[in-house]
Scaffold this motif. Structure first.
Motif, mmCIF file in Angstrom:
data_model
loop_
_atom_site.group_PDB
_atom_site.id
_atom_site.type_symbol
_atom_site.label_atom_id
_atom_site.label_comp_id
_atom_site.label_asym_id
_atom_site.label_seq_id
_atom_site.Cartn_x
_atom_site.Cartn_y
_atom_site.Cartn_z
ATOM 1 N N CYS A 1 38.015 -27.936 -2.823
ATOM 2 C CA CYS A 1 37.377 -26.953 -4.275
ATOM 3 C C CYS A 1 35.946 -26.472 -4.219
ATOM 4 O O CYS A 1 36.273 -27.444 -4.281
ATOM 5 C CB CYS A 1 38.248 -26.960 -5.410
ATOM 6 S SG CYS A 1 38.228 -25.418 -6.641
ATOM 7 N N CYS B 1 39.461 -24.447 -9.062
ATOM 8 C CA CYS B 1 41.050 -23.921 -8.122
ATOM 9 C C CYS B 1 42.213 -23.627 -8.884
ATOM 10 O O CYS B 1 43.061 -23.975 -8.607
ATOM 11 C CB CYS B 1 41.591 -24.709 -6.982
ATOM 12 S SG CYS B 1 39.797 -24.267 -5.523
ATOM 13 N N SER C 1 37.081 -19.333 -7.600
ATOM 14 C CA SER C 1 37.353 -20.423 -6.802
ATOM 15 C C SER C 1 37.627 -20.363 -5.295
ATOM 16 O O SER C 1 38.798 -19.479 -5.359
ATOM 17 C CB SER C 1 37.278 -21.326 -7.786
ATOM 18 O OG SER C 1 38.684 -21.256 -8.053
ATOM 19 N N PHE D 1 40.187 -22.405 -1.943
ATOM 20 C CA PHE D 1 40.361 -24.013 -1.678
ATOM 21 C C PHE D 1 40.331 -23.925 -0.184
ATOM 22 O O PHE D 1 40.639 -22.703 0.121
ATOM 23 C CB PHE D 1 41.543 -24.530 -1.988
ATOM 24 C CG PHE D 1 42.137 -25.169 -2.037
ATOM 25 C CD1 PHE D 1 41.882 -26.978 -2.777
ATOM 26 C CD2 PHE D 1 43.100 -26.033 -1.065
ATOM 27 C CE1 PHE D 1 41.890 -28.175 -1.944
ATOM 28 C CE2 PHE D 1 43.430 -27.061 -0.269
ATOM 29 C CZ PHE D 1 43.171 -28.016 -1.001
#
Length: 113
Positions: free
Chosen positions: A61, A89, A109, A111
């Motif tokens: 992440c 995340c 964010s 991932f």
């Protein structure tokens, strides 16, 4: 008269065939090498957030800095990049970027596995 002309020309033709074979074979090989596709380049394995936050050897992440609710994601990996609403995340998934894709999106964010 025609038969004698053919006899004199026969060594000349044989010599041309040999010369064509000697020149043509390496030339054909060179053309095949030039026509071959270039070698595949490895994927960069890089994730870029907001045009300047660059992450190499991506796994996990990554939170965009500074977080302002909108971000630009460039996915130069061979994996799917998942954009989340919140840092670390968290929250709902807002977008998924295929390998090689870039997108301006809401989120905080990303991932990448």
């Amino acid at each position: 008269m025609y038969a004698s002309h053919r006899r004199r020309a026969e060594p000349f033709r044989t010599g041309l065939r040999r010369a064509a074979a000697l020149v043509g074979t390496p030339l054909a090989a060179a053309l095949l090498l030039l026509a071959a596709p270039p070698p595949a380049h490895a994927v960069e394995d890089t994730l870029i957030l907001n045009h300047h936050q660059v992450h190499h050897d991506v796994d996990g992440c990554y939170t965009a800095k500074p977080h302002k609710g909108m971000m630009h994601v460039t996915n130069r990996t061979d994996e799917l990049a998942v954009v989340f609403l919140l840092p670390e995340c968290q929250g709902p998934v807002l977008a998924m970027l295929a390998p090689g894709a870039a997108q301006h999106t809401r989120g905080a964010s990303v991932f990448v596995d």
